[in-house]
Design a protein around this motif. Structure first.
Motif, PDB file in Angstrom:
ATOM      1  N   PHE A  35       0.822  -1.213   0.000  1.00 37.04           N
ATOM      2  CA  PHE A  35       0.000   0.000   0.000  1.00 37.04           C
ATOM      3  C   PHE A  35       0.854   1.259   0.000  1.00 37.04           C
ATOM      4  N   GLU A  36       1.933   1.264   0.775  1.00 37.29           N
ATOM      5  CA  GLU A  36       2.793   2.450   0.821  1.00 37.29           C
ATOM      6  C   GLU A  36       3.483   2.683  -0.519  1.00 37.29           C
ATOM      7  N   ASN A  39       0.886   3.922  -2.929  1.00 39.02           N
ATOM      8  CA  ASN A  39       0.558   5.305  -2.610  1.00 39.02           C
ATOM      9  C   ASN A  39       1.593   6.260  -3.198  1.00 39.02           C
ATOM     10  N   TYR A  42       0.946   6.743  -6.843  1.00 38.72           N
ATOM     11  CA  TYR A  42      -0.174   7.646  -7.101  1.00 38.72           C
ATOM     12  C   TYR A  42       0.101   9.090  -6.720  1.00 38.72           C
ATOM     13  N   ASN A  43       1.066   9.326  -5.860  1.00 37.29           N
ATOM     14  CA  ASN A  43       1.282  10.681  -5.363  1.00 37.29           C
ATOM     15  C   ASN A  43       2.538  11.354  -5.883  1.00 37.29           C
ATOM     16  N   SER A  60       1.404   6.667 -11.747  1.00 33.15           N
ATOM     17  CA  SER A  60       0.011   6.301 -12.035  1.00 33.15           C
ATOM     18  C   SER A  60      -0.536   7.166 -13.168  1.00 33.15           C
ATOM     19  N   PHE A 136      -8.181   0.662   1.388  1.00 29.74           N
ATOM     20  CA  PHE A 136      -8.308   1.668   0.327  1.00 29.74           C
ATOM     21  C   PHE A 136      -9.244   2.819   0.674  1.00 29.74           C
ATOM     22  N   ILE A 148     -12.493  10.270  -0.745  1.00 24.66           N
ATOM     23  CA  ILE A 148     -11.951   9.545   0.403  1.00 24.66           C
ATOM     24  C   ILE A 148     -11.243  10.550   1.289  1.00 24.66           C
ATOM     25  N   LEU A 152      -4.776   6.157   4.368  1.00 23.85           N
ATOM     26  CA  LEU A 152      -3.655   6.369   3.460  1.00 23.85           C
ATOM     27  C   LEU A 152      -4.063   7.027   2.148  1.00 23.85           C
ATOM     28  N   TRP A 153      -5.269   6.762   1.680  1.00 19.65           N
ATOM     29  CA  TRP A 153      -5.706   7.252   0.370  1.00 19.65           C
ATOM     30  C   TRP A 153      -6.507   8.545   0.449  1.00 19.65           C
ATOM     31  N   THR A 156      -6.212  11.616  -2.284  1.00 14.85           N
ATOM     32  CA  THR A 156      -5.268  11.278  -3.351  1.00 14.85           C
ATOM     33  C   THR A 156      -5.577  12.162  -4.548  1.00 14.85           C
TER      34      THR A 156
END
Length: 176
Positions: A35-36, A39, A42-43, A60, A136, A148, A152-153, A156
């Motif tokens: 997940f990290e 992330n 995506y970031n 992404s 998520f 969201i 974590l998300w 985003t």
């Protein structure tokens, strides 16, 4: 990774550089690493990602642009019609996995098997535990912006200047 395989009366060990697992089969530690890394994918934008992780990094945004270039072609959906579906999606997953491993070498392109929710748990896909805040996040946020806003998300970003990055955007200039 060494993987032990039982095939009938034969047992053997294979060496695999990558082992992809269903998200719920990952240990908490492996899921956190995945997940990290995802992330970061995506970031971190394409230019910054290449600077930080090397020339083979694909953000992404880059992956979405690639998918849209083939899937949103007005003459034909090259990615989902006919034989293209497997070849194109295997390639884009490979690009994604390579980028994930530049960020976190121990991870792979893990997946969600949404059919498990119905077959094992008797639940619809949208009731899956992957939509918890610590995974998520909510699949249908009820806040005013329908975004969201926990975990974590949370928040985003979506590429705001997508027209400078892709010829294919929605009417608001976003790649979706």
């Amino acid at each position: 990774h060494f993987v032990s395989v039982n095939q009938g009366s034969h047992k053997f060990v294979i060496l695999a550089k990558r082992v992809r697992r269903e998200l719920r089969d990952l240990s908490d530690s492996d899921r956190t690493k995945y997940f990290e890394a995802l992330n970061v994918l995506y970031n971190v934008g394409q230019t910054e990602g290449v600077r930080r992780f090397g020339s083979t990094f694909k953000s992404s945004d880059w992956l979405v642009r690639m998918h849209l270039a083939g899937a949103a072609d007005v003459s034909c959906d090259h990615w989902h019609d006919d034989a293209g579906i497997v070849n194109h999606h295997v390639l884009i997953t490979w690009y994604m996995e390579q980028s994930l491993q530049l960020i976190e070498p121990s991870t792979a392109a893990h997946y969600w098997d949404y059919t498990r929710d119905a077959s094992r748990y008797g639940a619809a896909w949208y009731e899956s535990n992957i939509f918890n805040d610590d995974w998520f996040g909510d699949n249908s946020p009820s806040n005013v912006n329908h975004v969201i806003d926990k975990g974590l998300w949370a928040y985003t970003p979506v590429l705001k200047e997508a027209r400078s990055f892709s010829n294919i955007t929605n009417p608001y200039g976003l790649m979706r």
